[in-house]
Design an enzyme around this catalytic site. Structure first.
Site, short mmCIF file in Angstrom:
data_model
loop_
_atom_site.label_atom_id
_atom_site.label_comp_id
_atom_site.label_asym_id
_atom_site.label_seq_id
_atom_site.Cartn_x
_atom_site.Cartn_y
_atom_site.Cartn_z
N SER A 254 0.72 -1.19 0.54
CA SER A 254 -0.20 0.01 -0.30
C SER A 254 0.44 0.87 0.50
O SER A 254 2.06 0.97 0.28
CB SER A 254 -0.96 0.16 1.06
OG SER A 254 0.01 0.25 2.35
N LYS A 255 0.22 2.20 0.33
CA LYS A 255 0.79 3.73 -0.17
C LYS A 255 2.97 4.15 1.01
O LYS A 255 3.14 4.40 0.31
CB LYS A 255 -0.23 4.69 0.54
CG LYS A 255 -0.98 5.34 -1.38
CD LYS A 255 0.21 6.13 -2.22
CE LYS A 255 -0.08 5.50 -3.31
NZ LYS A 255 0.80 6.10 -4.15
#
Ligand code: GLU
Length: 494
Positions: A254-255
């Site tokens: 994820s980010k």
């Protein structure tokens, strides 16, 4: 060679292309190219709410940048177009009609509230949420009454209810699904738009797709899709589900794990060659220890059989290492072409470049590139070749400029270099410095370190005499004098 292999990459234009999608696209591309088949791009853009205006363009650009050229797709067309699902709605409706008239699908009038209540009931009694199939049992009269009352209907596919559906996956082997776990799922929404599982099958069949290579997360959709193929009377393709990509901590990527979008990597100055190579290794390997593989080698050696079924771990350090390898080994012309936008973005060069500037930029790049890991770093590490107004690295100032007698040393250096005859090249300037070091009886570092800081603002960089030669006599002498004066003004004498 034309093998008849047809594969597709089918992104939903709901955002930019991420490494997961890019890896899926790459494996499809590699399989097509390795087998002499066709690689098709299909836009799955029927989720009108999540669809983003420029996402298609962005995906196209990312794929093109990576060098994943497609043979058929939106924009270029092909024998099985159109290639955007939003332009194929009539086809889905026809196919849905066929299921309905064959008695393989039925209209469902349940409202979202009724369905939510059913799910909640299942949840409370600890059962998996599953549509009860109650609309399948409606009589013709009940159905007409609903239609007359204007209740909107979805179309659901009848599931077998028992038995098994077996998916023979080219990567994962046989995967068996109990049909009892599958409920009569919706194939057409009440607004006449197909669901993913239906549109995907209609298109894969219509586009003569032979191999569906996609992310592992779609494995659970596969039995439903196989049942759609059967209901429509089509032969399912070969399925190959590529392993997940996990972050180094084995969490879902994820980010918070940093850049994961192709565009972000491009913007940071990763080379498409490096990302291509890196993505290929996310789940595939050539069967030995090699990691640095050219595009030709990867295309030549790729096979689905060699794709692992275990999750691949995303490792930005490996990507960065590959990038630095490519950055120092691609041709001078290639790195020049790739670097220019970064030099412009950093404000080092202007839009138009005359031949003399171009020659200078090339020399700077050749001098610096083996030390840079990205094109962004290359531009940063090159900045003092283009501007005089840099600051001195404060750590360097404390370490190097604070030593006693540095201004005098720098002025000695300046005098020695001023006397260097043409050519003002690395050999002649180094010889002058060596003579000076001997004459003054100082250590080499005592002169060389402050000179580097004076000329570049930094404590590390390419060979000092390469820097001096490239800056040229005038700028070298000016910078040595500027530093000497600066030290006198700024460094307290101890
Ligand atoms: N649009 C789907 C996705 O982006 C495609 C899945 C498939 O390849 O079937 O995940």
């Amino acid at each position: 060679m034309y093998s008849g292999v047809r594969v597709r990459f089918a992104p939903s234009p709901t955002g930019s292309l991420h490494i997961g999608g890019a890896r899926t696209a790459l494996f499809n591309y590699l399989f097509a190219r390795a087998s002499g088949g066709s690689f098709i791009l299909r836009l799955e853009d029927t989720d009108f709410e999540r669809r983003l205006a420029h996402a298609e363009e962005g995906i196209n650009q990312s794929l093109t940048w990576l060098g994943l050229d497609w043979d058929e797709g939106p924009g270029i067309g092909g024998p099985y177009g159109p290639y955007r699902q939003s332009e194929r709605l009539d086809l889905y409706r026809q196919e849905a009609e066929r299921l309905l008239s064959a008695g393989l699908a039925y209209h469902c009038f349940c409202t979202p509230e009724e369905l939510a209540a059913e799910r909640e009931e299942a949840r409370q009694s600890g059962r998996a949420p599953r549509y009860s199939g109650r609309c399948c049992a409606l009589t013709a009269g009940e159905r007409s009454a609903k239609v007359a009352a204007g209740v909107k209907a979805t179309l659901r596919l009848k599931m077998p209810g028992d038995g098994k559906t077996v998916v023979d996956d080219a990567i994962r082997g046989e995967v068996v699904f109990e049909n009892a776990t599958l409920d009569d799922f919706i194939v057409m929404k009440s607004n006449g738009v197909p669901t993913y599982n239906f549109a995907c099958v209609v298109d894969d069949a219509a586009m003569r797709i032979t191999h569906v290579i996609r992310a592992e997360e779609h494995l659970s959709n596969t039995p439903k899709q196989v049942l759609v193929y059967r209901a429509l009377g089509y032969e399912p393709p070969v399925f190959a589900h590529v392993p997940m990509i996990l972050a180094p901590d084995r969490a879902k990527l994820s980010k918070r794990h940093g850049a994961t979008g192709v565009e972000e990597f491009r913007a940071q100055g990763y080379l498409p060659e490096a990302l291509f190579n890196y993505l290929a290794l996310l789940g595939w390997s050539p069967g030995d220890e090699r990691e640095l593989l050219s595009r030709e080698e990867i295309v030549g050696e790729f096979s689905l059989a060699a794709v692992s079924r275990h999750a691949a771990i995303y490792d930005v350090q490996k990507l960065t290492w590959l990038n630095s390898q490519y950055l120092s080994s691609v041709t001078a012309a290639r790195v020049y072409e790739l670097a220019l936008p970064f030099f412009r973005a950093a404000g080092l060069i202007s839009e138009t470049i005359n031949p003399q500037d171009s020659e200078y930029i090339r020399e700077v790049i050749e001098t610096v590139r083996s030390r840079a890991r990205t094109l962004g770093e290359l531009a940063d590490m090159s900045s003092y070749f283009f501007r005089d107004d840099f600051n001195y690295d404060p750590k360097g100032v404390r370490k190097v400029f604070h030593a006693s007698g540095v201004p005098a040393l720098l002025r000695e250096g300046k005098e020695a270099l001023a006397r260097v005859e043409e050519p003002f090249d690395p050999a002649n300037t180094e010889a002058a410095y060596r003579r000076l070091i001997e004459k003054l009886g100082v250590s080499g570092g005592a002169l060389i370190h402050p000179t580097r800081l004076a000329l570049t603002g930094r404590t590390v960089g390419p060979g000092l005499f390469d820097v001096i030669a490239l800056l040229g006599k005038r700028r070298t002498l000016e910078r040595l004098e500027r530093a000497a004066a600066w030290i006198i003004d700024h460094v307290p004498r101890g």
